[in-house]
Motif scaffolding. Structure first.
Motif, PDB file in Angstrom:
ATOM      1  N   GLU A  13       4.663 147.769  42.456  1.00  0.00           N
ATOM      2  CA  GLU A  13       3.681 148.841  42.256  1.00  0.00           C
ATOM      3  C   GLU A  13       2.710 148.926  43.426  1.00  0.00           C
ATOM      4  N   GLU A  14       2.351 147.797  43.995  1.00  0.00           N
ATOM      5  CA  GLU A  14       1.465 147.808  45.158  1.00  0.00           C
ATOM      6  C   GLU A  14       2.115 148.555  46.322  1.00  0.00           C
ATOM      7  N   GLN A  15       3.405 148.333  46.526  1.00  0.00           N
ATOM      8  CA  GLN A  15       4.110 149.004  47.607  1.00  0.00           C
ATOM      9  C   GLN A  15       4.255 150.499  47.331  1.00  0.00           C
ATOM     10  N   ARG A  16       4.493 150.850  46.070  1.00  0.00           N
ATOM     11  CA  ARG A  16       4.590 152.263  45.710  1.00  0.00           C
ATOM     12  C   ARG A  16       3.265 152.979  45.987  1.00  0.00           C
ATOM     13  N   LEU A  17       2.179 152.361  45.572  1.00  0.00           N
ATOM     14  CA  LEU A  17       0.859 152.946  45.794  1.00  0.00           C
ATOM     15  C   LEU A  17       0.509 153.016  47.281  1.00  0.00           C
ATOM     16  N   PHE A  18       0.935 152.010  48.031  1.00  0.00           N
ATOM     17  CA  PHE A  18       0.671 152.012  49.474  1.00  0.00           C
ATOM     18  C   PHE A  18       1.366 153.196  50.141  1.00  0.00           C
ATOM     19  N   LEU A  19       2.627 153.420  49.800  1.00  0.00           N
ATOM     20  CA  LEU A  19       3.362 154.543  50.377  1.00  0.00           C
ATOM     21  C   LEU A  19       2.725 155.866  49.960  1.00  0.00           C
ATOM     22  N   GLU A  20       2.337 155.960  48.701  1.00  0.00           N
ATOM     23  CA  GLU A  20       1.708 157.180  48.198  1.00  0.00           C
ATOM     24  C   GLU A  20       0.396 157.466  48.927  1.00  0.00           C
TER      25      GLU A  20
END
Length: 211
Positions: free
Chosen positions: A192-199
């Motif tokens: 989830e941290e990586q998803r939010l970072f990309l977003e």
């Protein structure tokens, strides 16, 4: 179901229409150099911005590219046009056939090392990065390359994605962002941290034209 003559008409219409764009490419060399060094690459874009890139992306057919496209009726048309541009198109999304298409796309990335993904497709919400890009990148060790399109003059549709169509003869810029490496993370919230970072990285380039 769309007929072959209609698909052919749409394909050539897009090619001719896109020829009117005054096209500028920014930062396209670095990720291609990595790709030629056998580093898997996953280009990621917002649904709003894919149209201006269709004609240009034909030149990447030499890399044997792949992209997931939904099983919807509109998806059939987009898939057929993409196929004519030299792209492999696993069919499926969160609306249906997603697991099979995701498995096929992961296999394609692992084998050929190049693909693209629409982050908030096929039905939104706009600006919401779904899990697919993160899963593909982590399982294939692919480098994520953000991709944006901007037009000097454009129409914005009243659709969920605020779809952008450059006006004829507009100055259109295709920009490839800095590479992002989404390595496997042992923390419970790593995905989830990586998803939010990309977003968060890509949201500033989403074009929300006032109504």
């Amino acid at each position: 179901i769309y007929t072959r003559p209609f698909i052919g008409f749409i394909y050539y219409f897009i090619q001719i229409y896109s020829m009117t764009f005054r096209l500028r490419i920014i930062n396209g060399e670095k990720w291609q150099a990595l790709l030629k060094q056998d580093r898997p690459i996953l280009l990621c874009a917002w649904h709003q911005q894919f149209f201006p890139a269709i004609r240009h992306f034909r030149i990447y057919s030499k890399f044997n590219p792949g992209i997931m496209i939904s099983q919807s009726r509109d998806g059939q048309l987009i898939s057929s046009v993409a196929n004519r541009c030299g792209w492999h198109t696993p069919r499926g999304s969160s609306s249906g056939g997603g697991k099979k298409a995701m498995d096929e796309m992961i296999q394609h990335l692992a084998t050929h090392g190049f693909g693209a993904h629409i982050l908030d497709g096929p039905t939104g919400p706009i600006g919401k990065v779904k899990a697919g890009a993160i899963k593909m990148a982590r399982e294939t060790d692919a480098i994520v390359v953000p991709f944006y399109t901007h037009s000097e003059n454009a129409w914005f549709f009243n659709s969920w994605d605020r779809f952008m169509l450059p006006k004829p003869f507009s100055k259109v810029t295709l920009t490839f962002g800095d590479e992002i490496r989404l390595e496997q993370n042992s923390t419970p919230n790593g995905f989830e941290e990586q998803r939010l970072f990309l977003e968060t990285t890509m949201l500033p380039q989403l074009l929300l034209k006032p109504s």
